[in-house]
Every structure is written in structure tokens, then in C-alpha cells.
Design an enzyme around this catalytic site. Structure first.
Site, PDB file in Angstrom:
ATOM      1  N   ASP A 293       0.815  -1.687   0.295  1.00 22.41           N
ATOM      2  CA  ASP A 293      -0.579  -0.343  -0.172  1.00 22.41           C
ATOM      3  C   ASP A 293       1.218   1.420  -0.076  1.00 22.41           C
ATOM      4  OD1 ASP A 293      -2.212  -2.010  -0.379  1.00 22.41           O
ATOM      5  OD2 ASP A 293      -2.897  -1.260   1.872  1.00 22.41           O
ATOM      6  N   HIS A 344      -5.998   2.587  -3.836  1.00 22.51           N
ATOM      7  CA  HIS A 344      -6.495   3.002  -2.433  1.00 22.51           C
ATOM      8  C   HIS A 344      -6.267   4.750  -2.040  1.00 22.51           C
ATOM      9  CE1 HIS A 344      -5.058   1.936   2.044  1.00 22.51           C
ATOM     10  NE2 HIS A 344      -4.088   2.802   1.822  1.00 22.51           N
ATOM     11  N   HIS A 348      -5.097   9.382   0.554  1.00 21.26           N
ATOM     12  CA  HIS A 348      -4.719   8.513   1.884  1.00 21.26           C
ATOM     13  C   HIS A 348      -5.884   9.860   2.723  1.00 21.26           C
ATOM     14  CE1 HIS A 348      -4.279   5.454   5.026  1.00 21.26           C
ATOM     15  NE2 HIS A 348      -3.090   5.112   3.427  1.00 21.26           N
ATOM     16  N   HIS A 438       3.729  -2.303   3.127  1.00 27.40           N
ATOM     17  CA  HIS A 438       4.226  -0.819   2.381  1.00 27.40           C
ATOM     18  C   HIS A 438       5.346  -0.770   1.902  1.00 27.40           C
ATOM     19  CE1 HIS A 438       1.079  -0.698   5.928  1.00 27.40           C
ATOM     20  NE2 HIS A 438      -0.017   0.442   5.075  1.00 27.40           N
TER      21      HIS A 438
END
Ligand code: NI
Length: 484
Positions: A293, A344, A348, A438
Site C-alpha cells: 500500500d 488506495h 489517504h 507498505h
């Protein structure tokens, strides 16, 4: 009528005569070349007008014919390509001479109205590009202005095949079976500046493929539009679309003629990947989906890609579209190496705190931006922090994205420790696990070789989330996967 006979300047009248003569007696190329020299000679004799002609050799045996003319009230500069292949040259001459004829006729009419008290210019220019040794693209523009005002520019495009001795029309290359009715319209509509376009005019343009002005370069197909052709705009417009996004519209035999080897290799790879992502997993197999991510990140993402490549492992990258837009080459590389591109959000944000417009942006626009950067439309969406509500679900459904969370949280963002990242997997892994990591932390890149080594030894096959979903949906509820 005297006026009628003088309307067409001798140069262009002679073009037409020369073709007539050629048609009748089928003379040799030598004679054909000869005619051109004669044209220059005769034109020079016209009183009050000086004409200079020359011929420049360019690539692939093509010549650029240049004629500059100076009269009392106007000047003209005309440059156009000549291949010495009549099936190609004739339509080009026709277009060029038409432009010139119209201009000269206008000049004559203006002289009657204004005498010699004005100045005008006609410029016909040709952009000539070799795609390979057989295929050339000619973009010819005709621009005229009278007294600095009244500027008027139109263009015509010719894709020519020197080997086959023909001009390739858009309708020739189009694979009618692959392209759906509205697809070209939609494609152009999406890529053109929205506010200016008249949909009705654009539809008319699309409905007549023989009339579509197009050229290829190494990487894209460019569509051209003359003034007022698809809008109220008085300017020539164009739009370039990457071939990698539209190659499927081209007939296979034209792909091999028109596309570079590099592009064809890329297409082959994409086709292979498609088959890969279309493959069905064995319900009894041992699979794991690694996900990364918040990237791409210019330092850590390339390291992770390298390790994945060493283990022939495919993973899924939940990109922030803000990052993908900043690093489009890296984002594209992730796609090209066969990993799944996933969404995603843009920034964020915690989606549960946003207005419906805000959610729409973070779910939908992010998807479009990621597609823009990578060439691949994300099929799954992972909400930041795993937070989502009905608004998020509605937007995801509307845009055909499944909401996907994870089953193993490595907490790599928290402990920033390679050993802990590795151990979290060893403790929890089972077939069907979706692992949250990540690709923005060096410690995650550090943990990866040992992790992949372990999982390979344990017999896991590394698959993408989209490959895994059909398998999971038989034992889980709906398309949503919650935190453990
Ligand atoms: Ni995140």
C-alpha cells in the site's frame, strides 16, 4: 470565359494535365519526372509572377517539392512530399492543388474588389516522418492570411505504405469485430477537452471512418480535426492516444506493419498477462496474495519489484493516485512487470470523515488517475485505514471496484522492523491469506527476500488479489473482506 480559364494557375492545371496524359499513354516514370521540370519553366513565364521551385531529397526516397511564388498582392510557399508512386502522389497533389487553387481564386476576386492594395500569403507545409522503411506519415497543413487577419488553417493527413504503394485509410486498419459501436466516440470524447466538443459533430466525424484524419508515431495514434469539424473552435485540434491503450482496435496484420518491435513486444506481454489474470485458481491450491500500500515510492518500490522478480512472484499494489501521478514511469513499470494495479485513494484520507463529494473523489477520481498513470484500470479498492461506509460502498459499486481489506496485518508501518514483518507472516499464513504491507518502508523491502524464500519453500504460489477473489468468495461473505 476569360476569368474561368485563368482561375486555375498554370502550375496546378498542368498537374492535372500531366496525370491525364499519363493515364492515356501510360508513360514511364522518367517522363513523369520530366513534366515537373516543364511546369517550373512554364510557370516562370507568367507575367508579374515569379516562381521558384526546387526539390529536396528526404528519407526513404521521398522528395519534398517546394514552390514559392511571388505576385503583386500575395506570396505563397508550397511544400509537399512526392514518392514517385502515383497511387500515393495523386491524392496528395489533389489536396494541395485544391488548397492552392482556392487561394489563388480568392486572390483574384479580392483584386477585383480591392485592387492591389492588400497583402496575402499562403503557406502549405508538410511534416514528414518515417515510421519504418515502408511506412511514412505526412501531415500537410495549409495556412492562409490576408492582411494579417483572416487567418485560416486546415490540415490533411496521409499514412502511406511505400511497399504496397497505397495510402492507408482509417477504415483499413480498424478491426470492426473488436470495436464496439460507441467505443471510438467514447474514446475521443474522453480524451478531448470536454467543454468545447459538440457531440453531434463528433459522432458524424466518427461515423465516417474514411474521413478520419489520423497519423501514427512510435507510441501513439493522433487524430486531427479541422476548424469547426467537431466544435465551434476555429483552430485545428488534435488528440494523441497511446497505442498501448487502443492496439486491440487494429487489425492484426496492420499491427505488424505499423507498430514498432518494442510496442509489439509490450503488447505480447500484456496479452500474456491478461491470460494470466484470467486463469482460474485450483480450489485445492496453496495461494497467497501479497499487497503493498501507499506507494509507489522511488526508493523502496524498485527494490520490492526486484525481489518479486527474483521469485517470479506477482503481487498487488494499492497505489495512492497522488503518488502514481508523480511517478508515472514507476507506476507503469509495476503494471508491466505483471503485478496488479489497485486503488488506495488519492490522498489517504479517512473516508468516514468526508462529504459525499469528497468520497467520490477519493474512490473514483483516484481510479481514473491511476489508470492514466499506469494504463490499467484498478479493479479493487482498499480504503485507507480500512475505514469505509455506505458512501464508499456505493461509489465502489458504481465504478466496478471491489473493496478489499486484508487478512494478515504485518504492522510494518508501526514497528519498522524487517524481522517482525517476516515473523508476522510465518505465524499467521495460510492459503488464501491477503497480506498487508507498505512499499514505502525500507524495512519492508529488507524483509521481503527472506519472506519469499520461506513462502516458496512452504509451497505457496504468489497470486494477485483479483485472482484470489473468486476462490475466497466461496467461503467468505460478499466482495468485502474485513479486518481479522
Ligand atoms: Ni494506506
Amino acid at each position: 470565359m476569360r476569368k474561368e480559364t485563368q482561375k486555375k494557375p498554370k502550375v496546378f492545371r498542368l498537374f492535372i494535365y500531366s496525370f491525364l496524359i499519363l493515364g492515356v499513354i501510360g508513360v514511364s516514370l522518367f517522363f513523369f519526372t520530366d513534366i515537373f521540370d516543364e511546369i517550373a519553366e512554364i510557370a516562370e513565364k507568367e507575367p508579374g509572377i515569379t516562381v521558384e521551385t526546387k526539390s529536396e531529397r528526404i528519407e526513404n526516397g521521398i522528395e519534398l517539392e517546394i514552390e514559392s511564388k511571388k505576385a503583386k498582392t500575395y506570396t505563397s510557399y508550397i511544400a509537399y512530399p512526392r514518392t514517385n508512386l502515383q497511387t500515393i502522389d495523386l491524392p496528395i497533389y489533389e489536396w494541395v492543388s485544391n488548397q492552392a487553387d482556392n487561394f489563388y481564386q480568392e486572390m483574384e476576386e479580392t483584386e477585383i474588389l480591392l485592387g492591389n492594395e492588400f497583402e496575402a500569403h499562403l503557406g502549405i507545409q508538410s511534416d514528414i516522418t518515417a515510421i519504418n522503411e515502408d511506412i511514412m506519415s505526412f501531415l500537410i497543413s495549409s495556412e492562409q492570411h490576408v492582411e494579417q487577419e483572416n487567418e485560416y488553417k486546415i490540415i490533411q493527413s496521409f499514412m502511406v505504405n511505400l511497399k504496397e504503394e497505397n495510402i492507408i485509410n482509417f477504415s483499413d486498419i480498424l478491426d470492426e469485430e473488436k470495436i464496439e459501436d460507441d467505443q471510438l466516440f467514447t474514446l475521443l470524447r474522453e480524451n478531448l477537452d470536454n467543454n468545447k466538443i459538440d457531440d453531434k459533430l463528433l459522432r458524424t466525424y466518427v461515423d465516417d471512418p474514411d474521413n478520419i484524419k489520423w497519423l501514427l508515431d512510435q507510441e501513439s495514434i493522433v487524430f486531427y480535426f479541422n476548424p469547426f469539424e467537431i466544435s465551434n473552435d476555429e483552430k485545428v485540434m488534435n488528440v494523441a492516444i497511446p497505442l498501448i491503450d487502443v492496439y486491440m482496435f487494429f487489425k492484426e496484420d496492420y499491427r505488424s506493419i505499423l507498430f514498432t518491435k518494442k510496442l509489439q513486444a509490450e503488447i505480447d506481454r500484456i496479452e500474456e498477462l491478461k491470460q494470466l489474470t484470467e486463469r482460474e485458481l485450483d480450489p485445492n491450491g496453496k495461494y497467497i496474495a501479497l499487497t503493498f500500500d501507499d506507494g509507489p515510492n522511488k526508493h523502496t518500490t524498485p527494490r520490492i519489484l526486484e525481489t518479486l522478480k527474483q521469485y517470479d512472484a506477482k503481487a498487488t499494489f494499492y497505489m495512492l493516485s497522488g503518488n502514481a501521478t508523480n511517478l508515472p514511469e514507476l507506476a507503469r513499470q509495476v503494471a508491466e512487470e505483471g503485478h496488479e494495479i489497485a486503488n488506495h485513494s488519492i490522498t489517504h484520507a479517512n473516508l468516514n470523515t468526508l462529504s459525499s463529494d469528497g468520497v467520490k473523489k477519493e474512490v473514483k477520481e483516484s481510479m481514473e488517475q491511476i489508470e492514466q498513470a499506469t494504463g490499467v484500470k484498478p479493479k479493487t479498492f482498499r480504503p485507507p485505514y480500512g475505514n469505509y461506509n455506505d458512501r464508499v460502498i456505493d461509489n465502489a459499486i458504481e465504478t466496478d471496484q471491489s473493496i478489499v481489506l486484508w487478512t494478515i496485518d504485518t504492522r510494518d508501518w508501526q514497528h519498522r522492523n524487517a524481522k517482525s514483518t517476516y515473523e508476522s507472516i510465518v505465524d499467521e499464513v495460510k492459503s488464501g491469506s491477503i497480506v498487508l504491507m507498505h512499499d514505502i518502508h525500507a524495512t519492508t523491502a529488507d524483509a521481503l527476500p527472506k519472506m519469499l524464500e520461506y513462502l516458496s519453500e512452504e509451497g505457496f504460489e504468489f497470486v494477485t488479489v483479483s485472482e484470489l477473489l473468486p476462490l475466497l468468495s466461496t467461503e467468505a461473505v460478499g466482495p468485502h473482506y474485513g479486518k481479522k
